[in-house]
Write a protein that holds these residues in place. Structure first.
Motif, PDB file in Angstrom:
ATOM      1  N   THR A   1       0.833  -1.210   0.000  1.00 42.99           N
ATOM      2  CA  THR A   1       0.000   0.000   0.000  1.00 42.99           C
ATOM      3  C   THR A   1       0.867   1.259   0.000  1.00 42.99           C
ATOM      4  O   THR A   1       0.375   2.362   0.190  1.00 42.99           O
ATOM      5  CB  THR A   1      -0.923   0.023   1.236  1.00 42.99           C
ATOM      6  OG1 THR A   1      -0.123  -0.060   2.424  1.00 42.99           O
ATOM      7  CG2 THR A   1      -1.897  -1.143   1.205  1.00 42.99           C
ATOM      8  N   HIS A   2       2.180   1.075  -0.232  1.00 41.73           N
ATOM      9  CA  HIS A   2       3.127   2.191  -0.217  1.00 41.73           C
ATOM     10  C   HIS A   2       3.067   2.910  -1.563  1.00 41.73           C
ATOM     11  O   HIS A   2       3.637   2.451  -2.542  1.00 41.73           O
ATOM     12  CB  HIS A   2       4.538   1.670   0.062  1.00 41.73           C
ATOM     13  CG  HIS A   2       5.527   2.748   0.380  1.00 41.73           C
ATOM     14  ND1 HIS A   2       6.731   2.482   0.979  1.00 41.73           N
ATOM     15  CD2 HIS A   2       5.489   4.091   0.199  1.00 41.73           C
ATOM     16  CE1 HIS A   2       7.397   3.607   1.137  1.00 41.73           C
ATOM     17  NE2 HIS A   2       6.658   4.600   0.664  1.00 41.73           N
ATOM     18  N   ASP A   3       2.360   4.029  -1.596  1.00 36.16           N
ATOM     19  CA  ASP A   3       2.174   4.771  -2.837  1.00 36.16           C
ATOM     20  C   ASP A   3       3.440   5.553  -3.180  1.00 36.16           C
ATOM     21  O   ASP A   3       3.926   6.354  -2.394  1.00 36.16           O
ATOM     22  CB  ASP A   3       0.986   5.729  -2.703  1.00 36.16           C
ATOM     23  CG  ASP A   3       0.668   6.437  -4.008  1.00 36.16           C
ATOM     24  OD1 ASP A   3       1.009   5.893  -5.073  1.00 36.16           O
ATOM     25  OD2 ASP A   3       0.078   7.531  -3.965  1.00 36.16           O
ATOM     26  N   ARG A   4       3.977   5.280  -4.356  1.00 36.02           N
ATOM     27  CA  ARG A   4       5.160   5.997  -4.830  1.00 36.02           C
ATOM     28  C   ARG A   4       4.832   6.555  -6.221  1.00 36.02           C
ATOM     29  O   ARG A   4       5.115   5.918  -7.238  1.00 36.02           O
ATOM     30  CB  ARG A   4       6.380   5.065  -4.908  1.00 36.02           C
ATOM     31  CG  ARG A   4       6.790   4.421  -3.575  1.00 36.02           C
ATOM     32  CD  ARG A   4       7.957   3.477  -3.784  1.00 36.02           C
ATOM     33  NE  ARG A   4       8.276   2.665  -2.628  1.00 36.02           N
ATOM     34  CZ  ARG A   4       9.256   2.913  -1.755  1.00 36.02           C
ATOM     35  NH1 ARG A   4      10.023   3.978  -1.918  1.00 36.02           N
ATOM     36  NH2 ARG A   4       9.489   2.089  -0.741  1.00 36.02           N
TER      37      ARG A   4
ATOM     38  N   ILE B   1       6.114  -1.230  -2.943  1.00 34.19           N
ATOM     39  CA  ILE B   1       5.565  -0.222  -3.836  1.00 34.19           C
ATOM     40  C   ILE B   1       4.174  -0.675  -4.269  1.00 34.19           C
ATOM     41  O   ILE B   1       3.977  -1.835  -4.625  1.00 34.19           O
ATOM     42  CB  ILE B   1       6.461   0.023  -5.068  1.00 34.19           C
ATOM     43  CG1 ILE B   1       5.807   1.051  -6.017  1.00 34.19           C
ATOM     44  CG2 ILE B   1       6.789  -1.266  -5.794  1.00 34.19           C
ATOM     45  CD1 ILE B   1       6.712   1.482  -7.166  1.00 34.19           C
ATOM     46  N   GLN B   2       3.216   0.208  -4.202  1.00 35.67           N
ATOM     47  CA  GLN B   2       1.841  -0.108  -4.565  1.00 35.67           C
ATOM     48  C   GLN B   2       1.785  -0.599  -6.018  1.00 35.67           C
ATOM     49  O   GLN B   2       2.412  -0.014  -6.902  1.00 35.67           O
ATOM     50  CB  GLN B   2       0.987   1.148  -4.405  1.00 35.67           C
ATOM     51  CG  GLN B   2      -0.504   0.911  -4.391  1.00 35.67           C
ATOM     52  CD  GLN B   2      -1.244   2.191  -4.024  1.00 35.67           C
ATOM     53  OE1 GLN B   2      -0.957   3.258  -4.567  1.00 35.67           O
ATOM     54  NE2 GLN B   2      -2.173   2.090  -3.100  1.00 35.67           N
ATOM     55  N   PRO B   3       1.077  -1.701  -6.288  1.00 36.77           N
ATOM     56  CA  PRO B   3       1.032  -2.243  -7.655  1.00 36.77           C
ATOM     57  C   PRO B   3       0.659  -1.214  -8.719  1.00 36.77           C
ATOM     58  O   PRO B   3       1.218  -1.225  -9.823  1.00 36.77           O
ATOM     59  CB  PRO B   3      -0.021  -3.348  -7.550  1.00 36.77           C
ATOM     60  CG  PRO B   3       0.072  -3.815  -6.134  1.00 36.77           C
ATOM     61  CD  PRO B   3       0.356  -2.578  -5.327  1.00 36.77           C
ATOM     62  N   SER B   4      -0.239  -0.307  -8.398  1.00 35.96           N
ATOM     63  CA  SER B   4      -0.660   0.699  -9.393  1.00 35.96           C
ATOM     64  C   SER B   4       0.455   1.693  -9.715  1.00 35.96           C
ATOM     65  O   SER B   4       0.421   2.360 -10.759  1.00 35.96           O
ATOM     66  CB  SER B   4      -1.887   1.454  -8.882  1.00 35.96           C
ATOM     67  OG  SER B   4      -1.597   2.138  -7.675  1.00 35.96           O
ATOM     68  N   ALA B   5       1.445   1.804  -8.831  1.00 38.63           N
ATOM     69  CA  ALA B   5       2.553   2.734  -9.061  1.00 38.63           C
ATOM     70  C   ALA B   5       3.705   2.082  -9.816  1.00 38.63           C
ATOM     71  O   ALA B   5       4.567   2.777 -10.361  1.00 38.63           O
ATOM     72  CB  ALA B   5       3.068   3.273  -7.723  1.00 38.63           C
ATOM     73  N   ALA B   6       3.723   0.762  -9.862  1.00 36.16           N
ATOM     74  CA  ALA B   6       4.853   0.051 -10.459  1.00 36.16           C
ATOM     75  C   ALA B   6       5.015   0.273 -11.964  1.00 36.16           C
ATOM     76  O   ALA B   6       6.149   0.438 -12.436  1.00 36.16           O
ATOM     77  CB  ALA B   6       4.751  -1.439 -10.146  1.00 36.16           C
ATOM     78  N   PRO B   7       3.926   0.269 -12.759  1.00 39.50           N
ATOM     79  CA  PRO B   7       4.124   0.436 -14.215  1.00 39.50           C
ATOM     80  C   PRO B   7       4.865   1.717 -14.586  1.00 39.50           C
ATOM     81  O   PRO B   7       5.709   1.711 -15.492  1.00 39.50           O
ATOM     82  CB  PRO B   7       2.689   0.433 -14.752  1.00 39.50           C
ATOM     83  CG  PRO B   7       1.919  -0.384 -13.768  1.00 39.50           C
ATOM     84  CD  PRO B   7       2.510  -0.029 -12.439  1.00 39.50           C
TER      85      PRO B   7
ATOM     86  N   THR C   1       6.110  -5.095  -5.193  1.00 40.83           N
ATOM     87  CA  THR C   1       4.663  -4.869  -5.055  1.00 40.83           C
ATOM     88  C   THR C   1       4.016  -5.909  -4.156  1.00 40.83           C
ATOM     89  O   THR C   1       2.883  -5.721  -3.709  1.00 40.83           O
ATOM     90  CB  THR C   1       3.955  -4.906  -6.426  1.00 40.83           C
ATOM     91  OG1 THR C   1       4.028  -6.232  -6.976  1.00 40.83           O
ATOM     92  CG2 THR C   1       4.558  -3.911  -7.393  1.00 40.83           C
ATOM     93  N   LEU C   2       4.727  -7.005  -3.881  1.00 41.28           N
ATOM     94  CA  LEU C   2       4.159  -8.144  -3.154  1.00 41.28           C
ATOM     95  C   LEU C   2       4.494  -8.153  -1.670  1.00 41.28           C
ATOM     96  O   LEU C   2       4.293  -9.159  -0.994  1.00 41.28           O
ATOM     97  CB  LEU C   2       4.628  -9.456  -3.804  1.00 41.28           C
ATOM     98  CG  LEU C   2       4.346  -9.581  -5.311  1.00 41.28           C
ATOM     99  CD1 LEU C   2       4.894 -10.896  -5.839  1.00 41.28           C
ATOM    100  CD2 LEU C   2       2.852  -9.461  -5.592  1.00 41.28           C
TER     101      LEU C   2
END
Length: 231
Positions: A117-120, A190-196, A182-183
């Motif tokens: 849930t760590h938004d970057r 790192i939040q999955p939505s921020a990874a791309p 992300t896992l």
């Protein structure tokens, strides 16, 4: 798959797994040991990551020690490896990253997989990833193309330790490690939505690094056969 390629893929899988274990595991340990000091947590995390990179590259370089899809793809662009090898090594790096994060979570008595849930997000962090990856590519191939493969371990370990601090993103600079992080809903996650966006910026940084490498080191220095790492 040939035996040589299988060995290389396994080396990349193991190396990337241990790299992610070090990044995530030391992040968890840091938050538990220094719960009230984020700066100290980052110091602990960065020192462990730099140290493990030195150790892993020294140990596995005679077989394969990229641990990073960007580095592997640039090797392909420079004609060091072929397409089949590139695909196998990148797949091994991604799988190794996932294995590493699961083991790290379990070692600290957490769920095997917990989406971060760590938004970057933000332009500053994206720029930092371009810069971090560009610098990493320059360091790796600056050593390799000038016939100094024996210096890569120390150069990369030192660079990543420093880049944790001089980049606002703390220098992920690695798509396989980014996906793995992300896992884990921990300090290094790192939040999955921020990874791309991170991965996209890493690819941009890698492409810019490739341009710089071709310009600065147009002709790789020949290395004696008994000194050249196995590929």
């Amino acid at each position: 798959m040939t035996v040589v390629l299988a060995r290389r893929a396994v080396a990349e899988l193991i190396g990337t797994a241990f790299l992610v274990m070090a990044v995530v595991g030391s992040g968890i340990a840091a938050t538990r040991l220094s719960p009230d000091d984020v700066g100290l947590q980052l110091l602990e995390n960065s020192l462990v990551t730099g140290a493990v990179l030195v150790a892993l590259i020294l140990a596995l370089q005679p077989v394969s020690a990229s641990f990073n899809p960007v580095v592997t793809v640039i090797e392909r662009a420079l004609g060091v490896i072929d397409g089949r090898t590139t695909t196998a090594l990148v797949a091994a790096q991604v799988v190794g990253g996932v294995v590493g994060v699961v083991i790290a979570n379990l070692m600290f008595d957490l769920d095997a997989v917990a989406l971060s849930t760590h938004d970057r997000t933000g332009g500053d962090l994206w720029l930092a990833e371009v810069v971090a990856t560009f610098g990493l590519v320059l360091v790796v191939f600056g050593c390799l193309r000038t016939g100094r493969a024996d210096t890569v371990a120390l150069a990369v370990g030192g660079y990543i330790t420093a880049a944790y601090w001089f980049t606002s993103s703390t220098s992920f600079a690695n798509p396989a490690v980014t996906v793995a992080r992300t896992l884990s809903d921990t300090f290094a996650g790192i939040q999955p939505s921020a990874a791309p966006a991170f991965v996209a910026c890493q690819l941009v940084g890698g492409a810019l690094g490739l341009v710089a490498v071709r310009f600065l080191f147009p002709t790789p220095v020949a290395v004696a056969a008994d000194q050249e790492p196995a590929r």
